[in-house]
Enzyme design. Structure first.
Site, PDB file in Angstrom:
ATOM      1  CG  HIS A 240      54.325  57.794  14.314  1.00  5.17           C
ATOM      2  ND1 HIS A 240      54.301  56.446  14.723  1.00  5.17           N
ATOM      3  CD2 HIS A 240      55.512  57.878  13.861  1.00  5.17           C
ATOM      4  CE1 HIS A 240      55.488  55.571  14.529  1.00  5.17           C
ATOM      5  NE2 HIS A 240      56.157  56.733  14.034  1.00  5.17           N
TER       6      HIS A 240
ATOM      7  CE  LYS B 153      49.717  58.561  15.038  1.00  2.00           C
ATOM      8  NZ  LYS B 153      49.133  57.641  15.937  1.00  2.00           N
TER       9      LYS B 153
ATOM     10  CE1 TYR C 258      51.499  53.423  13.306  1.00  4.79           C
ATOM     11  CE2 TYR C 258      50.144  54.578  11.737  1.00  4.79           C
ATOM     12  CZ  TYR C 258      50.835  54.639  12.739  1.00  4.79           C
ATOM     13  OH  TYR C 258      50.782  55.828  13.473  1.00  4.79           O
TER      14      TYR C 258
ATOM     15  CG  ASN D 231      47.503  58.559  19.189  1.00  2.00           C
ATOM     16  OD1 ASN D 231      47.756  58.756  18.046  1.00  2.00           O
ATOM     17  ND2 ASN D 231      48.286  57.639  19.778  1.00  2.00           N
TER      18      ASN D 231
END
Ligand code: IDP
Ligand code: MG
Length: 159
Positions: free
Chosen positions: A133, A27, A67, A130
């Protein structure tokens, strides 16, 4: 290697070792802070073979489509702002049991809940930023690989 093809495996090409593919995305937080190389090395050490990858920057429309399932969530707009904030690195990974293996390798969504040694425990900033993915099912892995890689690119991969 035993020769124990699973009874439910119809495609002979899928028998040997049950190799399959999943999609990871390094990401924008991790690419931007120079952690992409370490994360790719971590994935290889965890037993994945990199089959394809490309550096790209998602548009708002692309991130929204990717998403889609989270559209009604309170974090959706923020997630899209994050995912479009800089380049990301979609990667097709191959391994035995690739989908669950990747989820195990990346750890829980929130790094404070991620098991020690997982990619998110090591590299994620917070629950949104984070680092990586990973596809969560066979169906989504196929959809997400096709989202980033053309039929021709995927066909070339299987050669
Ligand atoms: P996953 O990436 O572990 O599968 P999902 O629940 O599918 O987690 O959420 C997709 C992405 O949306 C997460 O990786 C994270 O970037 C972001 N996200 C999920 N839950 C939250 C939250 O509660 N706050 C902020 N961002 C979130
Ligand atoms: Mg998910």
């Amino acid at each position: 290697m035993g020769n124990l093809a699973r009874a439910d495996t119809h495609n002979p090409e899928e028998r040997e070792g049950e190799m399959n593919r999943t999609l990871a995305i390094v990401k924008p937080d991790a690419v931007g802070s120079g952690k992409a190389g370490k994360i790719l090395a971590h994935l290889e050490k965890a037993g994945f073979t990199i089959k394809a990858m490309k550096m790209t920057r998602l548009t708002q429309l692309q991130a929204g489509r990717f998403y889609e399932v989270h559209r009604e969530r309170p974090f959706f707009d923020s997630l899209l702002a994050f995912m479009t904030s800089g380049p990301c690195l979609p990667v097709v990974l191959e391994a035995e049991g690739a989908i669950p293996r990747l989820r195990e390798t990346i750890g829980a969504t929130d790094p404070v809940e991620a098991a020690p040694g997982t990619i998110r425990a090591l590299y994620a900033e917070n629950k949104e930023r984070n680092a990586i993915h990973g596809s969560d099912s066979d169906e989504n892995a196929a959809r997400e690989i096709a989202f980033f890689f053309s039929d021709q690119e995927v066909l070339e991969l299987s050669g």
